[in-house]
Design an enzyme around this catalytic site. Structure first.
Site, PDB file in Angstrom:
ATOM      1  N   ASP A  31       6.961  -1.815  -1.896  1.00  0.00           N
ATOM      2  CA  ASP A  31       5.814  -2.002  -1.016  1.00  0.00           C
ATOM      3  C   ASP A  31       5.144  -3.345  -1.343  1.00  0.00           C
ATOM      4  OD1 ASP A  31       3.900   0.163   0.754  1.00  0.00           O
ATOM      5  OD2 ASP A  31       2.983  -1.721   0.092  1.00  0.00           O
ATOM      6  N   ASN A  87       2.632   9.211   5.555  1.00  0.00           N
ATOM      7  CA  ASN A  87       1.467   9.159   6.432  1.00  0.00           C
ATOM      8  C   ASN A  87       1.960   9.333   7.863  1.00  0.00           C
ATOM      9  OD1 ASN A  87      -0.335   8.614   4.288  1.00  0.00           O
ATOM     10  ND2 ASN A  87       0.227   6.450   4.342  1.00  0.00           N
ATOM     11  N   GLN A  94      -1.394   6.035   8.807  1.00  0.00           N
ATOM     12  CA  GLN A  94      -0.137   5.333   9.090  1.00  0.00           C
ATOM     13  C   GLN A  94      -0.448   4.002   9.768  1.00  0.00           C
ATOM     14  OE1 GLN A  94       2.741   7.520  11.470  1.00  0.00           O
ATOM     15  NE2 GLN A  94       4.320   5.959  11.154  1.00  0.00           N
ATOM     16  N   VAL A  96       2.337   1.412   9.885  1.00  0.00           N
ATOM     17  CA  VAL A  96       3.603   0.913  10.428  1.00  0.00           C
ATOM     18  C   VAL A  96       4.297   2.097  11.107  1.00  0.00           C
ATOM     19  CG1 VAL A  96       5.808  -0.178   9.943  1.00  0.00           C
ATOM     20  CG2 VAL A  96       3.785  -0.828   8.602  1.00  0.00           C
ATOM     21  N   HIS A 100       8.595   6.166   7.258  1.00  0.00           N
ATOM     22  CA  HIS A 100       8.930   5.728   5.905  1.00  0.00           C
ATOM     23  C   HIS A 100       8.316   6.692   4.904  1.00  0.00           C
ATOM     24  CE1 HIS A 100       5.243   3.806   7.280  1.00  0.00           C
ATOM     25  NE2 HIS A 100       4.800   3.885   6.026  1.00  0.00           N
ATOM     26  N   ILE A 101       8.991   6.794   3.779  1.00  0.00           N
ATOM     27  CA  ILE A 101       8.513   7.632   2.680  1.00  0.00           C
ATOM     28  C   ILE A 101       8.011   6.707   1.583  1.00  0.00           C
ATOM     29  CG2 ILE A 101       9.214   9.251   0.873  1.00  0.00           C
ATOM     30  CD1 ILE A 101      11.384  10.271   2.746  1.00  0.00           C
ATOM     31  N   HIS A 102       6.780   6.953   1.136  1.00  0.00           N
ATOM     32  CA  HIS A 102       6.265   6.246  -0.036  1.00  0.00           C
ATOM     33  C   HIS A 102       6.694   7.033  -1.279  1.00  0.00           C
ATOM     34  CE1 HIS A 102       3.145   3.785   2.169  1.00  0.00           C
ATOM     35  NE2 HIS A 102       3.267   4.774   3.012  1.00  0.00           N
TER      36      HIS A 102
HETATM   37  P1  5GP Z   1       1.714   3.331   6.061  1.00  0.00           P
HETATM   38  O1  5GP Z   1       0.265   2.948   5.920  1.00  0.00           O
HETATM   39  O2  5GP Z   1       2.219   3.087   7.473  1.00  0.00           O
HETATM   40  O3  5GP Z   1       2.050   4.701   5.562  1.00  0.00           O
HETATM   41  O4  5GP Z   1       2.495   2.375   5.089  1.00  0.00           O
HETATM   42  C1  5GP Z   1       2.885   1.094   5.425  1.00  0.00           C
HETATM   43  C2  5GP Z   1       3.164   0.393   4.134  1.00  0.00           C
HETATM   44  O5  5GP Z   1       3.958  -0.736   4.409  1.00  0.00           O
HETATM   45  C3  5GP Z   1       1.912  -0.077   3.413  1.00  0.00           C
HETATM   46  O6  5GP Z   1       1.855   0.514   2.137  1.00  0.00           O
HETATM   47  C4  5GP Z   1       2.076  -1.595   3.361  1.00  0.00           C
HETATM   48  O7  5GP Z   1       1.615  -2.149   2.151  1.00  0.00           O
HETATM   49  C5  5GP Z   1       3.572  -1.767   3.547  1.00  0.00           C
HETATM   50  N1  5GP Z   1       3.956  -3.012   4.197  1.00  0.00           N
HETATM   51  C6  5GP Z   1       3.409  -3.540   5.319  1.00  0.00           C
HETATM   52  N2  5GP Z   1       4.041  -4.679   5.660  1.00  0.00           N
HETATM   53  C7  5GP Z   1       5.022  -4.864   4.717  1.00  0.00           C
HETATM   54  C8  5GP Z   1       5.997  -5.887   4.533  1.00  0.00           C
HETATM   55  O8  5GP Z   1       6.111  -6.857   5.282  1.00  0.00           O
HETATM   56  N3  5GP Z   1       6.829  -5.752   3.465  1.00  0.00           N
HETATM   57  C9  5GP Z   1       6.739  -4.686   2.610  1.00  0.00           C
HETATM   58  N4  5GP Z   1       7.609  -4.655   1.587  1.00  0.00           N
HETATM   59  N5  5GP Z   1       5.820  -3.713   2.761  1.00  0.00           N
HETATM   60  C10 5GP Z   1       4.966  -3.801   3.811  1.00  0.00           C
END
Ligand code: 5GP
Length: 114
Positions: A31, A87, A94, A96, A100-102
């Site tokens: 991340d 998320n 969420q 993105v 995706h799984i964190h």
């Molecule tokens: P969400 O909030 O959708 O569950 O998680 C999206 C995650 O993607 C966030 O933790 C954010 O830091 C990560 N993220 C966003 N843009 C990028 C990117 O360009 N590269 C990487 N490696 N992570 C990203």
């Protein structure tokens, strides 16, 4: 057609990002804004927007992502203490809209059960 998400661009190598792992179904990356010492993103190549869009036909893919999470936990020696977060939806944080799984580890605050 909806524009590509950042993760789709990473999968298609339009945007450079180190792949910690890759197979036919998914990639694993760090991340960009880690919330724990180890913060991986396990991302299916299939562009499902969110978990709640998954269907019966995605059963194998969802299982595969979980197996990869377990494999990654062993790869990074955190198999006894890690958290998985998905998320789902803007109101749940969420940002993105490509499933995706964190996988988070190494943050005592996240190790809730005592
Ligand atoms: P969400 O909030 O959708 O569950 O998680 C999206 C995650 O993607 C966030 O933790 C954010 O830091 C990560 N993220 C966003 N843009 C990028 C990117 O360009 N590269 C990487 N490696 N992570 C990203």
């Amino acid at each position: 057609m909806a524009s590509k998400t950042i993760f789709q661009k990473i999968i298609e190598k339009e945007i450079p990002s180190e792949f910690i792992y890759e197979d036919d179904l998914c990639i694993v990356i760090n991340d960009i804004n880690p919330q724990a010492p180890l913060h991986l993103l396990i991302i299916p190549k299939k562009p499902l927007s969110k978990l709640s869009d998954a269907q019966e036909k995605d059963l194998n893919l969802l299982g595969h992502l979980m197996l990869v999470a377990g494999n990654m936990s062993r790869k990074f020696n955190v198999e006894d203490a890690f958290n998985i977060v998905i998320n789902n939806g803007e109101k749940a944080g969420q940002t993105v809209f490509h499933l995706h799984i964190h996988l988070l580890a190494g943050n005592k605050k996240l190790n809730l059960p005592k």
